[in-house]
Design a protein around this motif. Structure first.
Motif, mmCIF file in Angstrom:
data_model
loop_
_atom_site.group_PDB
_atom_site.id
_atom_site.type_symbol
_atom_site.label_atom_id
_atom_site.label_comp_id
_atom_site.label_asym_id
_atom_site.label_seq_id
_atom_site.Cartn_x
_atom_site.Cartn_y
_atom_site.Cartn_z
ATOM 1 N N VAL A 31 0.813 -1.207 0.000
ATOM 2 C CA VAL A 31 0.000 0.000 0.000
ATOM 3 C C VAL A 31 0.852 1.265 0.000
ATOM 4 C CG1 VAL A 31 -1.971 -1.100 1.088
ATOM 5 C CG2 VAL A 31 -0.273 0.006 2.504
ATOM 6 N N GLY A 32 2.162 1.108 -0.072
ATOM 7 C CA GLY A 32 3.036 2.261 -0.226
ATOM 8 C C GLY A 32 3.698 2.770 1.038
ATOM 9 N N VAL A 33 3.694 1.981 2.099
ATOM 10 C CA VAL A 33 4.325 2.395 3.349
ATOM 11 C C VAL A 33 5.609 1.594 3.542
ATOM 12 C CG1 VAL A 33 4.071 2.499 5.856
ATOM 13 C CG2 VAL A 33 2.119 2.969 4.401
ATOM 14 N N VAL A 34 6.713 2.298 3.758
ATOM 15 C CA VAL A 34 7.982 1.637 4.040
ATOM 16 C C VAL A 34 8.218 1.743 5.543
ATOM 17 C CG1 VAL A 34 10.455 1.630 3.594
ATOM 18 C CG2 VAL A 34 8.875 2.258 1.781
ATOM 19 N N ASN A 35 8.040 0.621 6.236
ATOM 20 C CA ASN A 35 8.200 0.619 7.691
ATOM 21 C C ASN A 35 9.466 -0.155 8.037
ATOM 22 O OD1 ASN A 35 8.006 0.621 10.426
ATOM 23 N ND2 ASN A 35 6.046 -0.419 10.536
ATOM 24 N N LEU A 36 10.544 0.561 8.237
ATOM 25 C CA LEU A 36 11.792 -0.077 8.630
ATOM 26 C C LEU A 36 11.853 -0.298 10.136
ATOM 27 C CD1 LEU A 36 14.326 1.867 6.387
ATOM 28 C CD2 LEU A 36 13.257 -0.335 5.965
ATOM 29 N N GLY A 37 10.799 0.051 10.840
ATOM 30 C CA GLY A 37 10.775 -0.075 12.285
ATOM 31 C C GLY A 37 10.172 -1.367 12.785
ATOM 32 N N VAL A 38 10.023 -2.362 11.929
ATOM 33 C CA VAL A 38 9.404 -3.626 12.323
ATOM 34 C C VAL A 38 10.196 -4.295 13.440
ATOM 35 C CG1 VAL A 38 8.755 -5.921 11.506
ATOM 36 C CG2 VAL A 38 8.346 -3.951 10.078
ATOM 37 N N GLU A 39 11.502 -4.240 13.374
ATOM 38 C CA GLU A 39 12.326 -4.863 14.407
ATOM 39 C C GLU A 39 12.115 -4.190 15.764
ATOM 40 O OE1 GLU A 39 17.006 -5.924 15.319
ATOM 41 O OE2 GLU A 39 16.445 -5.082 13.387
ATOM 42 N N GLY A 40 12.006 -2.882 15.770
ATOM 43 C CA GLY A 40 11.743 -2.167 17.008
ATOM 44 C C GLY A 40 10.367 -2.486 17.561
ATOM 45 N N LEU A 41 9.368 -2.600 16.677
ATOM 46 C CA LEU A 41 8.025 -2.994 17.102
ATOM 47 C C LEU A 41 8.035 -4.381 17.726
ATOM 48 C CD1 LEU A 41 5.843 -1.794 14.098
ATOM 49 C CD2 LEU A 41 5.651 -1.042 16.446
ATOM 50 N N MET A 42 8.745 -5.313 17.095
ATOM 51 C CA MET A 42 8.821 -6.667 17.623
ATOM 52 C C MET A 42 9.515 -6.700 18.978
ATOM 53 S SD MET A 42 9.702 -8.840 14.180
ATOM 54 C CE MET A 42 10.410 -10.147 15.125
ATOM 55 N N ALA A 43 10.583 -5.934 19.125
ATOM 56 C CA ALA A 43 11.318 -5.923 20.391
ATOM 57 C C ALA A 43 10.472 -5.337 21.514
ATOM 58 C CB ALA A 43 12.617 -5.142 20.236
ATOM 59 N N LEU A 44 9.780 -4.244 21.242
ATOM 60 C CA LEU A 44 8.923 -3.642 22.272
ATOM 61 C C LEU A 44 7.760 -4.560 22.635
ATOM 62 C CD1 LEU A 44 8.812 0.086 21.143
ATOM 63 C CD2 LEU A 44 9.872 -0.850 23.200
ATOM 64 N N GLY A 45 7.159 -5.183 21.643
ATOM 65 C CA GLY A 45 6.084 -6.126 21.919
ATOM 66 C C GLY A 45 6.566 -7.327 22.711
ATOM 67 N N ALA A 46 7.749 -7.806 22.387
ATOM 68 C CA ALA A 46 8.295 -8.968 23.089
ATOM 69 C C ALA A 46 8.580 -8.662 24.552
ATOM 70 C CB ALA A 46 9.563 -9.449 22.390
ATOM 71 N N ILE A 47 9.188 -7.524 24.818
ATOM 72 C CA ILE A 47 9.513 -7.208 26.209
ATOM 73 C C ILE A 47 8.247 -6.903 27.000
ATOM 74 C CG2 ILE A 47 9.999 -4.744 25.925
ATOM 75 C CD1 ILE A 47 11.830 -7.246 28.178
ATOM 76 N N GLY A 92 11.161 5.078 10.444
ATOM 77 C CA GLY A 92 11.356 3.643 10.641
ATOM 78 C C GLY A 92 12.680 3.327 11.305
ATOM 79 N N LEU A 93 13.743 3.992 10.853
ATOM 80 C CA LEU A 93 15.052 3.774 11.483
ATOM 81 C C LEU A 93 15.057 4.258 12.930
ATOM 82 C CD1 LEU A 93 17.474 4.676 8.569
ATOM 83 C CD2 LEU A 93 16.981 2.427 9.497
ATOM 84 N N ALA A 94 14.405 5.380 13.191
ATOM 85 C CA ALA A 94 14.312 5.883 14.566
ATOM 86 C C ALA A 94 13.522 4.906 15.431
ATOM 87 C CB ALA A 94 13.657 7.258 14.578
ATOM 88 N N LEU A 95 12.454 4.353 14.878
ATOM 89 C CA LEU A 95 11.658 3.380 15.622
ATOM 90 C C LEU A 95 12.462 2.119 15.916
ATOM 91 C CD1 LEU A 95 8.966 2.509 16.832
ATOM 92 C CD2 LEU A 95 8.264 1.782 14.551
ATOM 93 N N THR A 96 13.253 1.671 14.960
ATOM 94 C CA THR A 96 14.096 0.503 15.183
ATOM 95 C C THR A 96 15.113 0.770 16.275
ATOM 96 O OG1 THR A 96 13.849 -0.330 12.937
ATOM 97 C CG2 THR A 96 15.782 -1.052 14.129
ATOM 98 N N LEU A 97 15.815 1.893 16.178
ATOM 99 C CA LEU A 97 16.849 2.193 17.166
ATOM 100 C C LEU A 97 16.264 2.431 18.550
ATOM 101 C CD1 LEU A 97 19.166 4.496 15.033
ATOM 102 C CD2 LEU A 97 19.570 2.127 15.704
ATOM 103 N N MET A 98 15.194 3.206 18.622
ATOM 104 C CA MET A 98 14.588 3.495 19.927
ATOM 105 C C MET A 98 13.894 2.263 20.501
ATOM 106 S SD MET A 98 13.377 7.495 19.502
ATOM 107 C CE MET A 98 11.724 7.078 19.673
ATOM 108 N N GLY A 99 13.224 1.502 19.655
ATOM 109 C CA GLY A 99 12.516 0.310 20.129
ATOM 110 C C GLY A 99 13.446 -0.756 20.653
ATOM 111 N N THR A 100 14.500 -1.056 19.901
ATOM 112 C CA THR A 100 15.438 -2.080 20.361
ATOM 113 C C THR A 100 16.231 -1.592 21.571
ATOM 114 O OG1 THR A 100 17.033 -1.347 18.687
ATOM 115 C CG2 THR A 100 15.663 -3.254 18.139
ATOM 116 N N GLY A 101 16.571 -0.325 21.594
ATOM 117 C CA GLY A 101 17.294 0.215 22.747
ATOM 118 C C GLY A 101 16.453 0.220 24.010
#
Length: 143
Positions: A31-47, A92-101
């Motif tokens: 649908v046209g959304v580039v979400n590079l923050g999937v890893e951060g979302l997964m990490a936050l959901g997991a914790i 997305g990159l900010a979400l990945t970095l902040m989420g995993t951190g």
């Protein structure tokens, strides 16, 4: 033989989570959304999920909490990129970095603790009795 079956079962269990995240990302990109923050979302959901399971001893409540955190952070990403028109790649990159951190910082407390409650494996009759792959493929939890 048992080692190979255990390795296969663990691979399918761990790979299933990544496959679901990849499927979600593929649908988002369609649908046209580039979400590079999937890893951060997964990490936050997991914790959030493991913290809830340890606190309440309920696997279902931990699953719901993980879904809620993923939904909330996903809505923040969506509102930043769609409503505020921020760059999708940078958000997305900010979400990945902040989420995993953030997950790593919070997760130090729970490091090494086993989950007191998990979803029970569901064995599919006859298929779970196939040698080598039956137990690995057809005896997984409901997720």
């Amino acid at each position: 033989m048992e080692i190979i079956a255990g390795l296969l079962q663990t691979s399918i269990l761990a790979g299933g989570v990544l496959a679901l995240a990849a499927l979600g990302e593929v649908l988002a990109e369609r649908v046209g959304v580039v979400n590079l923050g999937v890893e951060g979302l997964m990490a936050l959901g997991a914790i959030a999920g493991i913290a809830t399971v340890i606190a309440t001893r309920s696997a279902a409540l931990g699953f719901i909490c993980a879904l809620g955190i993923g939904l909330a952070v996903g809505m923040i990403f969506a509102s930043a990129t769609v409503i505020l028109r921020a760059n999708q790649v940078l958000c997305g990159l900010a979400l990945t970095l902040m989420g995993t951190g953030l997950a790593a910082t919070i997760g130090k407390t729970y490091s090494g603790m086993p989950a007191p409650a998990t979803f029970a494996p569901v064995a599919i009759p006859y298929l779970s009795e196939i040698p080598l792959i039956g137990h690995a493929v057809f005896t997984q939890n409901i997720l």
